[in-house]
Design a protein around this motif. Structure first.
Motif, short mmCIF file in Angstrom:
data_model
loop_
_atom_site.label_atom_id
_atom_site.label_comp_id
_atom_site.label_asym_id
_atom_site.label_seq_id
_atom_site.Cartn_x
_atom_site.Cartn_y
_atom_site.Cartn_z
N THR A 1 0.83 -1.20 0.00
CA THR A 1 0.00 0.00 0.00
C THR A 1 0.87 1.25 0.00
N PRO A 2 0.32 2.39 -0.44
CA PRO A 2 1.09 3.64 -0.47
C PRO A 2 1.67 4.03 0.87
N GLU A 3 0.97 3.75 1.97
CA GLU A 3 1.48 4.16 3.29
C GLU A 3 2.74 3.39 3.66
N VAL A 4 2.88 2.17 3.16
CA VAL A 4 4.09 1.39 3.41
C VAL A 4 5.21 1.84 2.46
N GLN A 5 4.87 2.15 1.24
CA GLN A 5 5.86 2.56 0.24
C GLN A 5 6.44 3.95 0.50
N GLU A 6 5.62 4.84 1.05
CA GLU A 6 5.98 6.26 1.14
C GLU A 6 7.34 6.54 1.78
N PRO A 7 7.68 5.97 2.96
CA PRO A 7 8.98 6.30 3.55
C PRO A 7 10.17 5.90 2.67
N PHE A 8 10.02 4.83 1.91
CA PHE A 8 11.10 4.39 1.03
C PHE A 8 11.24 5.33 -0.16
N ILE A 9 10.11 5.76 -0.69
CA ILE A 9 10.14 6.73 -1.79
C ILE A 9 10.80 8.02 -1.32
N ASN A 10 10.41 8.49 -0.13
CA ASN A 10 10.98 9.74 0.40
C ASN A 10 12.48 9.63 0.65
N ALA A 11 12.94 8.39 0.95
CA ALA A 11 14.37 8.18 1.22
C ALA A 11 15.17 7.89 -0.05
N GLY A 12 14.48 7.87 -1.19
CA GLY A 12 15.16 7.63 -2.46
C GLY A 12 15.54 6.18 -2.69
N ILE A 13 14.84 5.25 -2.01
CA ILE A 13 15.12 3.82 -2.17
C ILE A 13 14.18 3.25 -3.24
N GLU A 14 14.75 2.55 -4.21
CA GLU A 14 13.94 1.97 -5.27
C GLU A 14 13.03 0.88 -4.71
N LEU A 15 11.73 1.02 -4.97
CA LEU A 15 10.77 0.06 -4.45
C LEU A 15 11.05 -1.35 -4.97
N GLU A 16 11.54 -1.44 -6.20
CA GLU A 16 11.80 -2.74 -6.81
C GLU A 16 12.90 -3.52 -6.09
N SER A 17 13.70 -2.82 -5.30
CA SER A 17 14.83 -3.48 -4.62
C SER A 17 14.46 -4.02 -3.24
N VAL A 18 13.20 -3.81 -2.82
CA VAL A 18 12.82 -4.12 -1.44
C VAL A 18 11.71 -5.18 -1.39
N PHE A 19 11.89 -6.15 -0.50
CA PHE A 19 10.81 -7.08 -0.15
C PHE A 19 10.36 -6.71 1.24
N TYR A 20 9.05 -6.52 1.38
CA TYR A 20 8.48 -6.09 2.66
C TYR A 20 7.95 -7.31 3.41
N PHE A 21 8.36 -7.42 4.67
CA PHE A 21 7.92 -8.51 5.53
C PHE A 21 6.74 -8.05 6.37
N GLY A 22 5.63 -8.75 6.24
CA GLY A 22 4.44 -8.42 7.03
C GLY A 22 4.52 -9.04 8.41
N GLU A 23 3.46 -9.66 8.84
CA GLU A 23 3.43 -10.21 10.19
C GLU A 23 4.37 -11.40 10.36
N SER A 24 4.83 -11.56 11.58
CA SER A 24 5.56 -12.76 12.01
C SER A 24 4.97 -13.08 13.37
N ILE A 25 4.00 -13.97 13.39
CA ILE A 25 3.15 -14.13 14.58
C ILE A 25 3.11 -15.60 15.02
N LEU A 26 3.11 -15.76 16.34
CA LEU A 26 3.16 -17.09 16.92
C LEU A 26 2.46 -17.06 18.26
N LEU A 27 1.57 -18.02 18.49
CA LEU A 27 0.91 -18.09 19.80
C LEU A 27 1.96 -18.32 20.88
N PRO A 28 1.77 -17.74 22.07
CA PRO A 28 2.80 -17.79 23.13
C PRO A 28 3.32 -19.18 23.46
N GLU A 29 2.44 -20.17 23.47
CA GLU A 29 2.85 -21.52 23.89
C GLU A 29 3.74 -22.22 22.86
N TYR A 30 3.90 -21.61 21.68
CA TYR A 30 4.74 -22.22 20.64
C TYR A 30 6.04 -21.44 20.44
#
Length: 198
Positions: free
Chosen positions: A80-109
C-alpha cells in the motif's frame, strides 16, 4: 502438543487460509505492544493485498488443524502507499525491497526456533527473484511508560539485530487501528528495520 506441520502459499492461494490467518493475527496482536482490537471483516480486507500480489508469500505452522504461527512477505511494489511512502521519500527503489508483514506465533509455541524459521523462509523467497537487495519490516512505537505495558515485557530488538536487521529512524509510517479499550481508531507511529541481502 501434536506434531506441527508447515504449509506455504503464494499469491491468490493465500486466500484459502484467510480465516485462519485473520484469527491468529487478532489473537497475537491483541497483546502489547500492538493492543489491537481486531475483527475478521477488517482482517480479510487488510489481507487482500497479499492475495492480489502474484509474488506474495505465506509460511504457516499448524498444530493439528489449528494455525498457531504464520509469516508473510510481499514485494514492496505491491504494498500500500502508506508502506511505500517512507522508502520513496528516502530515495530507495521500491523494486529493490521485499516487505515482511506479520511474524506471529501463539505464546505456547515460542522458543522452538520458529521465529528464526519465519525469517529464513521469507529471506529465501525474497532472494529467489534475484532483484531484491533489501528486506524490511516495521514495528510499532509505544511510550516506555505505557499503562498496558507488562512488567516482564521484552522487546524483540535483540532478536532482530541478531538476524542482521537494523532500525532505520528515518523510515517511518503512521498506521491506524483500534486499540483495546478505545472507541475510535488512532494513528500509531511505525518504525522500519532493514537488512541488506547478500
Amino acid at each position: 502438543m501434536a506434531q506441527l506441520s508447515c504449509i506455504t502459499k503464494t499469491g491468490a492461494l493465500i486466500t484459502s487460509v484467510f480465516e485462519d490467518l485473520a484469527q491468529l493475527r487478532i489473537a497475537v496482536f491483541n497483546a502489547f505492544p500492538y493492543l489491537y482490537e481486531g475483527s475478521i471483516d477488517y482482517e480479510k480486507e487488510y489481507l487482500k493485498v497479499y492475495s492480489e500480489s502474484e509474488n506474495a508469500f505465506l509460511f504457516a505452522v499448524y498444530d493439528g488443524n489449528k494455525m498457531v504461527g504464520a509469516t508473510t512477505c510481499i514485494p514492496l511494489t505491491d504494498e500500500t502507499p502508506e508502506v511505500q511512502e517512507p522508502f520513496i521519500n528516502a530515495g530507495i527503489e521500491l523494486e529493490s525491497v521485499f516487505y515482511f508483514g506479520e511474524s506471529i506465533l501463539l505464546p505456547e509455541y515460542r522458543g522452538l526456533g520458529l521465529g528464526h524459521r519465519f525469517f529464513e523462509e521469507r529471506e529465501t523467497h525474497a532472494r529467489s527473484f534475484g532483484t531484491c537487495k533489501i528486506t524490511s519490516f516495521c514495528s510499532v512505537v509505544r511510550e516506555e511508560n505505557h499503562p498496558l505495558k507488562p512488567s516482564d515485557y521484552q522487546p524483540l530488538d535483540k532478536f532482530w539485530i541478531k538476524r542482521g536487521y537494523q532500525k532505520e529512524p528515518l523510515l517511518k509510517s503512521n498506521f491506524e487501528w483500534l486499540d483495546i479499550g478505545e472507541s475510535q481508531p488512532t494513528q500509531k507511529e511505525m518504525i522500519y528495520w532493514t537488512k541488506q541481502l547478500s
